[in-house]
Design a protein around this motif. Sequence first.
Motif, short mmCIF file in Angstrom:
data_model
loop_
_atom_site.label_atom_id
_atom_site.label_comp_id
_atom_site.label_asym_id
_atom_site.label_seq_id
_atom_site.Cartn_x
_atom_site.Cartn_y
_atom_site.Cartn_z
N UNK A 84 9.89 9.50 19.11
CA UNK A 84 9.42 10.43 18.51
C UNK A 84 9.51 11.44 17.43
N UNK A 85 9.64 10.13 16.39
CA UNK A 85 9.12 10.61 14.98
C UNK A 85 8.16 9.82 14.38
N UNK A 86 7.94 8.56 15.23
CA UNK A 86 6.61 8.15 14.82
C UNK A 86 5.36 8.82 15.52
N UNK A 87 5.49 9.48 16.59
CA UNK A 87 4.78 10.28 17.48
C UNK A 87 4.42 11.29 16.05
N UNK A 88 4.96 11.54 16.13
CA UNK A 88 5.13 13.70 15.11
C UNK A 88 4.83 12.83 13.65
N UNK A 89 5.00 11.63 12.99
CA UNK A 89 4.07 11.52 11.59
C UNK A 89 3.09 10.87 11.94
N UNK A 90 2.73 10.23 13.59
CA UNK A 90 1.14 9.84 13.16
C UNK A 90 0.36 11.80 14.15
N UNK A 91 1.21 12.25 14.51
CA UNK A 91 0.56 13.95 15.05
C UNK A 91 0.11 14.56 13.67
N UNK A 126 0.51 -1.07 -0.34
CA UNK A 126 -0.68 -0.33 -0.09
C UNK A 126 1.16 0.91 0.10
N UNK A 127 2.03 1.27 0.54
CA UNK A 127 3.10 2.13 0.65
C UNK A 127 3.46 2.75 -0.62
N UNK A 128 3.90 1.59 -1.43
CA UNK A 128 4.33 1.95 -3.01
C UNK A 128 2.94 2.60 -3.83
N UNK A 129 2.03 1.43 -3.21
CA UNK A 129 1.02 2.85 -4.13
C UNK A 129 0.82 4.26 -3.83
N UNK A 130 0.86 3.99 -2.51
CA UNK A 130 0.70 5.57 -1.99
C UNK A 130 1.50 7.10 -2.65
N UNK A 131 2.99 6.25 -2.32
CA UNK A 131 3.86 7.08 -1.83
C UNK A 131 4.33 8.26 -3.21
N UNK A 132 3.67 7.39 -5.18
CA UNK A 132 3.49 8.94 -5.67
C UNK A 132 2.63 10.32 -5.70
N UNK A 133 1.79 10.16 -4.56
CA UNK A 133 0.26 10.95 -4.42
C UNK A 133 0.44 11.49 -3.44
N UNK A 134 1.24 10.78 -2.13
CA UNK A 134 1.32 10.93 -0.91
C UNK A 134 2.52 11.21 -0.38
N UNK A 135 2.19 11.76 1.18
CA UNK A 135 3.46 12.20 1.99
C UNK A 135 2.63 10.27 2.51
N UNK A 136 3.61 9.03 2.79
CA UNK A 136 3.44 7.99 3.63
C UNK A 136 4.35 7.78 4.07
N UNK A 137 3.97 6.89 5.68
CA UNK A 137 4.78 6.19 6.48
C UNK A 137 4.37 5.14 6.85
N UNK A 177 14.34 4.68 2.21
CA UNK A 177 14.56 4.63 3.56
C UNK A 177 13.85 5.02 4.56
N UNK A 178 13.56 4.92 5.90
CA UNK A 178 12.85 6.23 6.39
C UNK A 178 11.15 5.04 6.39
N UNK A 179 11.21 4.76 4.91
CA UNK A 179 9.62 4.58 3.76
C UNK A 179 8.74 3.82 5.69
N UNK A 180 9.69 2.71 7.20
CA UNK A 180 8.95 2.50 7.42
C UNK A 180 9.48 2.93 9.36
N UNK A 181 8.80 3.17 10.62
CA UNK A 181 9.58 3.69 10.97
C UNK A 181 9.05 2.96 12.52
N UNK A 182 9.39 2.83 14.28
CA UNK A 182 8.54 1.82 14.20
C UNK A 182 9.32 2.29 16.26
N UNK A 183 7.29 1.96 16.86
CA UNK A 183 7.06 3.25 17.17
C UNK A 183 7.86 2.58 18.69
N UNK A 184 8.22 1.22 18.83
CA UNK A 184 9.38 1.12 20.16
C UNK A 184 10.85 1.88 19.93
N UNK A 185 11.14 1.85 19.45
CA UNK A 185 12.60 2.34 18.97
C UNK A 185 12.68 3.76 18.51
N UNK A 186 11.26 4.23 17.52
CA UNK A 186 11.66 5.01 16.65
C UNK A 186 10.33 6.23 17.45
#
Length: 343
Positions: A78-85, A38-49, A67-76
Amino acid sequence: MTNTQISEIKDLLSTPQNIVIIPHKNPDGDAIGSSLALYHYLKDKHAVTIVSPNDYPEFLKWLPSDKNAIRFFDKQNKQSKRVLEKATIVFLLDFNALHRLGSDMEKSVKKFDGTFIMIDHHQQPDPITEYIYSDTSVCSTCQMVYHFLEKLDAVNKVDADIATCLYVGIMTDTGSFRFPSTTSTTHRIIADLIDKGADNAQIHNNVYDVNSYGRLQLLGKALSNLKVETEFRTSYITLSQAELDEFDFQKGDTEGVVNYALSLDGIIFAAIFIEDVEQKIIKMSLRSKGAFSVNQFARNHFNGGGHDNAAGGRSEMTLEETVNNFLSLLPTYKTELLRSDEV
Ligand code: 5GP
Ligand code: MN
Protein backbone atom coordinates in the motif's frame (compact mmCIF):
# COMPACT_ATOMS: atom_id res chain seq x y z
CA MET A 1 21.95 11.47 -22.67
CA THR A 2 22.30 14.75 -24.55
CA ASN A 3 23.34 18.10 -23.07
CA THR A 4 19.82 19.39 -23.76
CA GLN A 5 18.37 16.51 -21.75
CA ILE A 6 20.79 17.22 -18.90
CA SER A 7 19.62 20.85 -18.93
CA GLU A 8 16.01 19.69 -18.88
CA ILE A 9 16.72 17.39 -15.94
CA LYS A 10 18.54 20.23 -14.12
CA ASP A 11 15.45 22.41 -14.68
CA LEU A 12 13.14 19.70 -13.39
CA LEU A 13 15.27 19.22 -10.28
CA SER A 14 15.48 22.96 -9.60
CA THR A 15 12.02 22.83 -7.98
CA PRO A 16 10.90 20.36 -5.28
CA GLN A 17 9.57 17.10 -6.74
CA ASN A 18 8.09 13.84 -5.47
CA ILE A 19 10.77 11.40 -6.48
CA VAL A 20 10.71 7.62 -6.45
CA ILE A 21 13.90 5.65 -7.03
CA ILE A 22 13.53 2.05 -8.18
CA PRO A 23 16.23 -0.65 -8.22
CA HIS A 24 15.73 -4.12 -9.77
CA LYS A 25 14.24 -7.12 -7.95
CA ASN A 26 16.65 -8.88 -5.59
CA PRO A 27 18.76 -5.72 -5.44
CA ASP A 28 22.51 -6.23 -5.18
CA GLY A 29 25.21 -3.87 -3.91
CA ASP A 30 25.15 -1.81 -7.08
CA ALA A 31 21.35 -1.51 -7.26
CA ILE A 32 20.87 -0.59 -3.61
CA GLY A 33 24.11 1.45 -3.42
CA SER A 34 23.16 3.59 -6.43
CA SER A 35 19.60 4.02 -5.14
CA LEU A 36 20.72 5.13 -1.68
CA ALA A 37 23.43 7.41 -3.10
CA LEU A 38 20.92 9.19 -5.30
CA TYR A 39 18.43 9.27 -2.41
CA HIS A 40 20.97 11.04 -0.15
CA TYR A 41 21.80 13.51 -2.91
CA LEU A 42 18.17 14.38 -3.70
CA LYS A 43 16.63 14.30 -0.23
CA ASP A 44 17.64 17.84 0.80
CA LYS A 45 15.43 19.43 -1.80
CA HIS A 46 12.86 16.79 -2.71
CA ALA A 47 10.50 14.23 -1.19
CA VAL A 48 12.33 11.00 -2.07
CA THR A 49 11.45 7.35 -1.49
CA ILE A 50 13.18 4.25 -2.79
CA VAL A 51 10.65 1.60 -3.78
CA SER A 52 12.41 -1.74 -4.05
CA PRO A 53 10.54 -4.77 -5.43
CA ASN A 54 11.77 -6.79 -2.44
CA ASP A 55 14.27 -6.79 0.41
CA TYR A 56 18.04 -6.59 0.00
CA PRO A 57 20.72 -8.82 1.56
CA GLU A 58 21.67 -8.58 5.22
CA PHE A 59 25.33 -7.79 4.39
CA LEU A 60 24.20 -4.47 2.91
CA LYS A 61 21.91 -3.47 5.77
CA TRP A 62 24.59 -1.25 7.36
CA LEU A 63 24.52 1.13 4.38
CA PRO A 64 23.58 4.68 5.41
CA SER A 65 19.80 5.05 5.10
CA ASP A 66 16.88 6.72 6.89
CA LYS A 67 13.72 5.35 8.49
CA ASN A 68 11.18 4.79 5.67
CA ALA A 69 13.73 5.78 3.02
CA ILE A 70 13.05 2.39 1.40
CA ARG A 71 9.64 0.78 0.86
CA PHE A 72 9.42 -2.83 -0.23
CA PHE A 73 6.77 -3.38 -2.87
CA ASP A 74 6.09 -6.98 -1.82
CA LYS A 75 5.77 -6.38 1.94
CA GLN A 76 4.67 -2.69 2.00
CA ASN A 77 2.42 -2.78 -1.01
CA LYS A 78 0.00 0.00 0.00
CA GLN A 79 2.70 2.48 1.00
CA SER A 80 4.67 1.65 -2.15
CA LYS A 81 1.68 2.22 -4.42
CA ARG A 82 0.85 5.47 -2.61
CA VAL A 83 4.30 6.99 -3.20
CA LEU A 84 4.25 5.80 -6.81
CA GLU A 85 0.88 7.47 -7.37
CA LYS A 86 2.19 10.77 -6.00
CA ALA A 87 5.50 10.65 -7.89
CA THR A 88 6.46 13.30 -10.45
CA ILE A 89 9.85 11.74 -11.31
CA VAL A 90 10.78 8.05 -11.24
CA PHE A 91 14.42 6.99 -11.46
CA LEU A 92 15.11 3.45 -12.71
CA LEU A 93 18.51 2.29 -11.51
CA ASP A 94 20.65 -0.71 -12.49
CA PHE A 95 18.08 -2.34 -14.81
CA ASN A 96 16.64 -1.53 -18.20
CA ALA A 97 13.49 -3.61 -18.68
CA LEU A 98 10.44 -3.24 -16.45
CA HIS A 99 9.90 -7.01 -16.22
CA ARG A 100 12.98 -7.08 -13.93
CA LEU A 101 10.67 -5.67 -11.24
CA GLY A 102 8.40 -8.73 -11.16
CA SER A 103 4.95 -8.67 -12.76
CA ASP A 104 2.98 -6.96 -9.92
CA MET A 105 5.33 -4.05 -9.56
CA GLU A 106 5.77 -3.82 -13.33
CA LYS A 107 2.00 -3.22 -13.64
CA SER A 108 2.05 -0.42 -11.05
CA VAL A 109 5.10 1.28 -12.54
CA LYS A 110 3.59 1.16 -16.03
CA LYS A 111 0.71 3.32 -14.77
CA PHE A 112 3.12 6.16 -13.95
CA ASP A 113 2.81 8.93 -16.55
CA GLY A 114 5.41 11.43 -15.26
CA THR A 115 9.10 11.60 -16.12
CA PHE A 116 11.17 8.42 -16.04
CA ILE A 117 14.96 8.76 -15.83
CA MET A 118 16.93 5.55 -16.39
CA ILE A 119 20.57 5.10 -15.40
CA ASP A 120 21.93 1.67 -16.23
CA HIS A 121 24.87 -0.30 -17.62
CA HIS A 122 23.15 -3.45 -18.92
CA GLN A 123 22.85 -4.33 -22.58
CA GLN A 124 19.88 -3.75 -24.89
CA PRO A 125 17.77 -1.26 -22.91
CA ASP A 126 14.03 -1.22 -23.51
CA PRO A 127 12.80 2.12 -24.87
CA ILE A 128 11.04 3.11 -21.64
CA THR A 129 11.96 6.80 -21.62
CA GLU A 130 13.85 9.40 -23.63
CA TYR A 131 15.82 10.26 -20.48
CA ILE A 132 18.09 7.30 -20.63
CA TYR A 133 21.71 7.27 -19.56
CA SER A 134 22.89 3.85 -20.72
CA ASP A 135 26.53 2.81 -21.06
CA THR A 136 27.42 -0.87 -21.14
CA SER A 137 31.13 -0.09 -20.90
CA VAL A 138 30.84 1.33 -17.37
CA CYS A 139 31.50 -1.19 -14.58
CA SER A 140 28.57 -0.22 -12.38
CA THR A 141 25.48 1.92 -12.08
CA CYS A 142 27.17 3.52 -9.06
CA GLN A 143 29.98 4.81 -11.28
CA MET A 144 27.30 6.11 -13.67
CA VAL A 145 25.53 7.93 -10.81
CA TYR A 146 28.88 9.60 -10.06
CA HIS A 147 29.12 10.64 -13.75
CA PHE A 148 25.48 11.77 -13.62
CA LEU A 149 26.34 14.02 -10.66
CA GLU A 150 29.31 15.33 -12.67
CA LYS A 151 26.91 16.22 -15.49
CA LEU A 152 24.69 18.02 -12.96
CA ASP A 153 27.78 19.86 -11.61
CA ALA A 154 27.01 18.31 -8.23
CA VAL A 155 30.07 16.22 -7.36
CA ASN A 156 30.84 18.78 -4.67
CA LYS A 157 27.61 17.63 -2.94
CA VAL A 158 28.98 14.10 -2.50
CA ASP A 159 29.29 13.61 1.26
CA ALA A 160 30.56 10.60 3.24
CA ASP A 161 27.16 8.82 3.03
CA ILE A 162 26.88 9.21 -0.73
CA ALA A 163 30.55 8.27 -1.18
CA THR A 164 30.06 5.13 0.93
CA CYS A 165 27.00 4.00 -1.07
CA LEU A 166 28.75 4.59 -4.41
CA TYR A 167 31.91 2.83 -3.23
CA VAL A 168 29.91 -0.29 -2.33
CA GLY A 169 28.27 -0.60 -5.75
CA ILE A 170 31.52 -0.07 -7.62
CA MET A 171 33.33 -2.54 -5.36
CA THR A 172 30.69 -5.28 -5.62
CA ASP A 173 30.07 -4.97 -9.39
CA THR A 174 33.80 -5.06 -10.19
CA GLY A 175 34.57 -8.05 -7.94
CA SER A 176 36.62 -5.67 -5.78
CA PHE A 177 38.19 -3.83 -8.72
CA ARG A 178 39.38 -6.90 -10.62
CA PHE A 179 36.98 -7.37 -13.56
CA PRO A 180 38.02 -5.95 -16.97
CA SER A 181 35.32 -3.26 -16.64
CA THR A 182 37.52 -1.65 -13.94
CA THR A 183 39.31 1.28 -15.57
CA SER A 184 41.70 4.00 -14.48
CA THR A 185 38.62 6.27 -14.35
CA THR A 186 37.02 3.83 -11.90
CA HIS A 187 40.12 4.04 -9.69
CA ARG A 188 40.15 7.85 -9.91
CA ILE A 189 36.51 7.95 -8.83
CA ILE A 190 37.24 5.51 -6.00
CA ALA A 191 40.12 7.75 -4.87
CA ASP A 192 37.76 10.73 -4.85
CA LEU A 193 35.14 8.76 -2.88
CA ILE A 194 37.78 7.88 -0.27
CA ASP A 195 38.76 11.57 -0.10
CA LYS A 196 35.07 12.40 0.42
CA GLY A 197 34.78 10.05 3.38
CA ALA A 198 34.25 6.46 2.18
CA ASP A 199 36.13 4.28 4.68
CA ASN A 200 37.45 1.67 2.25
CA ALA A 201 38.86 -0.89 4.69
CA GLN A 202 35.73 -0.73 6.83
CA ILE A 203 33.49 -1.11 3.78
CA HIS A 204 35.30 -4.26 2.58
CA ASN A 205 35.05 -5.63 6.09
CA ASN A 206 31.32 -4.83 6.36
CA VAL A 207 30.51 -6.54 3.07
CA TYR A 208 32.91 -9.47 2.91
CA ASP A 209 33.79 -10.42 6.47
CA VAL A 210 30.31 -10.98 7.84
CA ASN A 211 29.75 -14.60 6.83
CA SER A 212 27.50 -16.72 9.00
CA TYR A 213 28.60 -20.26 9.81
CA GLY A 214 25.67 -21.52 7.69
CA ARG A 215 26.80 -19.50 4.68
CA LEU A 216 30.29 -20.96 4.80
CA GLN A 217 28.87 -24.48 5.21
CA LEU A 218 26.61 -23.82 2.21
CA LEU A 219 29.65 -22.65 0.25
CA GLY A 220 31.33 -25.95 1.23
CA LYS A 221 28.30 -27.84 -0.11
CA ALA A 222 28.32 -25.78 -3.32
CA LEU A 223 32.02 -26.49 -3.86
CA SER A 224 31.51 -30.20 -3.29
CA ASN A 225 28.75 -30.12 -5.95
CA LEU A 226 31.08 -28.44 -8.48
CA LYS A 227 31.24 -30.27 -11.83
CA VAL A 228 33.69 -29.66 -14.66
CA GLU A 229 33.14 -30.13 -18.39
CA THR A 230 36.79 -29.79 -19.44
CA GLU A 231 35.97 -30.37 -23.11
CA PHE A 232 33.93 -27.16 -23.12
CA ARG A 233 36.07 -25.19 -20.59
CA THR A 234 32.89 -25.03 -18.53
CA SER A 235 32.09 -25.70 -14.88
CA TYR A 236 28.87 -25.54 -12.91
CA ILE A 237 27.44 -25.79 -9.44
CA THR A 238 23.98 -26.90 -8.32
CA LEU A 239 22.18 -26.14 -5.07
CA SER A 240 18.88 -27.86 -4.42
CA GLN A 241 16.20 -26.41 -2.13
CA ALA A 242 16.90 -29.24 0.35
CA GLU A 243 20.58 -28.24 0.47
CA LEU A 244 19.69 -24.56 0.93
CA ASP A 245 17.32 -25.49 3.78
CA GLU A 246 19.92 -27.72 5.43
CA PHE A 247 22.29 -24.76 5.79
CA ASP A 248 19.65 -22.19 6.77
CA PHE A 249 19.88 -20.26 3.50
CA GLN A 250 19.45 -16.49 3.84
CA LYS A 251 19.05 -13.98 1.02
CA GLY A 252 22.46 -13.14 -0.43
CA ASP A 253 24.15 -16.33 0.81
CA THR A 254 24.80 -17.62 -2.70
CA GLU A 255 26.06 -14.31 -4.06
CA GLY A 256 29.53 -14.73 -5.57
CA VAL A 257 29.54 -18.52 -5.29
CA VAL A 258 29.54 -18.90 -9.09
CA ASN A 259 32.91 -17.10 -9.19
CA TYR A 260 34.55 -20.11 -7.51
CA ALA A 261 33.52 -22.20 -10.52
CA LEU A 262 35.04 -19.58 -12.82
CA SER A 263 38.26 -19.47 -10.79
CA LEU A 264 39.23 -22.98 -11.93
CA ASP A 265 42.32 -22.90 -14.12
CA GLY A 266 41.36 -23.12 -17.81
CA ILE A 267 37.63 -22.54 -17.23
CA ILE A 268 36.04 -19.66 -19.13
CA PHE A 269 32.33 -20.39 -18.64
CA ALA A 270 30.69 -21.02 -15.26
CA ALA A 271 27.14 -21.43 -14.05
CA ILE A 272 25.28 -21.93 -10.80
CA PHE A 273 21.77 -23.42 -10.69
CA ILE A 274 19.76 -22.63 -7.58
CA GLU A 275 16.44 -24.30 -6.93
CA ASP A 276 13.60 -22.08 -5.65
CA VAL A 277 10.67 -24.31 -4.74
CA GLU A 278 8.44 -21.37 -3.72
CA GLN A 279 8.78 -19.60 -7.06
CA LYS A 280 8.90 -22.94 -8.90
CA ILE A 281 12.01 -21.89 -10.83
CA ILE A 282 15.68 -22.62 -11.12
CA LYS A 283 17.58 -19.33 -10.85
CA MET A 284 20.82 -19.29 -12.78
CA SER A 285 23.89 -17.09 -12.59
CA LEU A 286 26.28 -17.25 -15.50
CA ARG A 287 29.84 -15.93 -15.72
CA SER A 288 32.48 -15.99 -18.44
CA LYS A 289 35.95 -14.78 -19.31
CA GLY A 290 36.88 -13.25 -22.65
CA ALA A 291 34.65 -13.10 -25.71
CA PHE A 292 32.02 -15.70 -24.82
CA SER A 293 28.86 -13.70 -24.07
CA VAL A 294 26.76 -15.10 -21.24
CA ASN A 295 24.30 -12.25 -21.85
CA GLN A 296 23.55 -13.73 -25.27
CA PHE A 297 23.49 -17.28 -23.90
CA ALA A 298 21.03 -16.30 -21.15
CA ARG A 299 18.83 -14.38 -23.59
CA ASN A 300 18.81 -17.20 -26.13
CA HIS A 301 18.07 -20.06 -23.76
CA PHE A 302 17.13 -19.02 -20.24
CA ASN A 303 14.85 -16.02 -20.43
CA GLY A 304 17.49 -13.75 -18.94
CA GLY A 305 20.28 -11.34 -19.77
CA GLY A 306 22.82 -9.03 -18.16
CA HIS A 307 26.35 -8.30 -19.33
CA ASP A 308 28.78 -10.10 -21.64
CA ASN A 309 30.67 -11.65 -18.73
CA ALA A 310 27.97 -11.75 -16.02
CA ALA A 311 24.35 -12.58 -16.61
CA GLY A 312 21.40 -14.35 -15.06
CA GLY A 313 18.45 -16.36 -16.20
CA ARG A 314 15.79 -18.81 -15.09
CA SER A 315 14.20 -22.09 -16.00
CA GLU A 316 10.84 -23.58 -15.15
CA MET A 317 12.08 -27.15 -15.51
CA THR A 318 13.37 -29.24 -12.60
CA LEU A 319 16.94 -28.79 -11.41
CA GLU A 320 18.02 -31.99 -13.16
CA GLU A 321 16.24 -31.13 -16.41
CA THR A 322 17.71 -27.62 -16.36
CA VAL A 323 21.24 -28.94 -15.95
CA ASN A 324 20.68 -31.50 -18.71
CA ASN A 325 19.34 -28.79 -20.98
CA PHE A 326 22.38 -26.62 -20.18
CA LEU A 327 24.76 -29.52 -20.92
CA SER A 328 22.97 -30.31 -24.19
CA LEU A 329 23.58 -26.72 -25.36
CA LEU A 330 27.35 -26.76 -24.82
CA PRO A 331 28.32 -28.63 -28.04
CA THR A 332 26.66 -25.88 -30.12
CA TYR A 333 28.99 -23.36 -28.47
CA LYS A 334 32.12 -25.51 -28.50
CA THR A 335 33.98 -23.48 -31.14
CA GLU A 336 33.16 -20.21 -29.37
CA LEU A 337 34.13 -21.61 -25.98
CA LEU A 338 37.45 -22.89 -27.25
CA ARG A 339 38.14 -19.71 -29.19
CA SER A 340 37.64 -17.40 -26.21
CA ASP A 341 40.86 -15.41 -25.81
CA GLU A 342 41.40 -16.30 -22.14
CA VAL A 343 43.75 -19.22 -21.52
P1 5GP B 1 23.56 -12.35 -10.93
O1 5GP B 1 24.01 -13.61 -11.58
O2 5GP B 1 24.59 -11.79 -10.01
O3 5GP B 1 22.19 -12.45 -10.33
O4 5GP B 1 23.41 -11.30 -12.09
C1 5GP B 1 24.45 -11.01 -12.98
C2 5GP B 1 24.04 -9.86 -13.87
O5 5GP B 1 22.96 -10.27 -14.73
C3 5GP B 1 23.51 -8.67 -13.10
O6 5GP B 1 23.95 -7.51 -13.75
C4 5GP B 1 22.02 -8.82 -13.16
O7 5GP B 1 21.39 -7.58 -13.10
C5 5GP B 1 21.80 -9.50 -14.50
N1 5GP B 1 20.67 -10.44 -14.43
C6 5GP B 1 20.48 -11.42 -13.50
N2 5GP B 1 19.35 -12.11 -13.74
C7 5GP B 1 18.79 -11.55 -14.84
C8 5GP B 1 17.59 -11.82 -15.59
O8 5GP B 1 16.81 -12.74 -15.29
N3 5GP B 1 17.37 -11.02 -16.67
C9 5GP B 1 18.23 -10.03 -17.04
N4 5GP B 1 17.92 -9.29 -18.12
N5 5GP B 1 19.34 -9.75 -16.37
C10 5GP B 1 19.64 -10.50 -15.28
MN1 MN C 1 25.07 -3.21 -11.71
